[in-house]
Design a protein around this motif. Structure first.
Motif, PDB file in Angstrom:
ATOM      1  N   ASN A  48      50.692  15.719  59.066  1.00 31.46           N
ATOM      2  CA  ASN A  48      51.879  15.118  58.454  1.00 31.46           C
ATOM      3  C   ASN A  48      52.879  16.214  58.121  1.00 31.46           C
ATOM      4  N   GLU A  49      54.094  15.814  57.917  1.00 33.55           N
ATOM      5  CA  GLU A  49      55.191  16.751  57.770  1.00 33.55           C
ATOM      6  C   GLU A  49      54.974  17.756  56.640  1.00 33.55           C
ATOM      7  N   SER A  50      54.329  17.337  55.585  1.00 35.32           N
ATOM      8  CA  SER A  50      54.159  18.218  54.424  1.00 35.32           C
ATOM      9  C   SER A  50      53.222  19.396  54.702  1.00 35.32           C
ATOM     10  N   ARG A  52      52.382  20.351  58.128  1.00 35.65           N
ATOM     11  CA  ARG A  52      52.447  20.707  59.549  1.00 35.65           C
ATOM     12  C   ARG A  52      52.615  22.210  59.763  1.00 35.65           C
ATOM     13  N   GLU A  53      53.452  22.835  58.972  1.00 35.10           N
ATOM     14  CA  GLU A  53      53.681  24.268  59.119  1.00 35.10           C
ATOM     15  C   GLU A  53      52.384  25.056  58.897  1.00 35.10           C
TER      16      GLU A  53
END
Length: 125
Positions: A48-50, A52-53
């Motif tokens: 998920n975007e939160s 992903r990094e």
């Protein structure tokens, strides 16, 4: 580059080259390496975007370590890696904007100290 490519359409076009690079060192079949790469790709894509990094960084660290070990064990892998980078550039998946030469010059006198730091891969000649 490898993890960045995993999240693009170009991945399918460079996948076999990546598999070949890793299978040469690890003594695994290309099918086994492909499975591991696809599992990594799945983790990157499904993160998920939160986080992903963080997931991308973990996968990048993993595969970067494998590349380094491949280069130590089999220096001829460098040519395969160069071919992979060129293929990715040709597909527009990565930019060559970071290519070039950087020259650092520093002068110090007396008790002065100079610290210089770059980023990326350093090739000493």
């Amino acid at each position: 580059t490898i993890v960045s490519l995993m999240a693009t359409e170009t991945w399918r076009q460079v996948h076999d080259k990546v598999v070949h690079i890793f299978a040469r060192r690890r003594g695994q079949t290309e099918k086994q390496v492909s499975g591991e790469l696809e599992a990594s790709r799945g983790r990157v894509i499904s993160a998920n975007e939160s986080c992903r990094e963080l997931v991308e960084q973990e996968e990048q660290d993993r595969w970067e370590a494998q590349l380094r070990l491949s280069l130590i064990d089999k220096p001829e892998v460098a040519a395969l890696i160069a071919g992979l980078v060129e293929a990715a550039k040709g597909k527009g998946a990565i930019s060559s904007a970071s290519e070039g030469n950087v020259s650092l010059v520093a002068r110090a006198r007396g008790n002065a100290r100079v610290y210089q730091q770059g980023h990326g891969i350093q090739y000493n000649k």
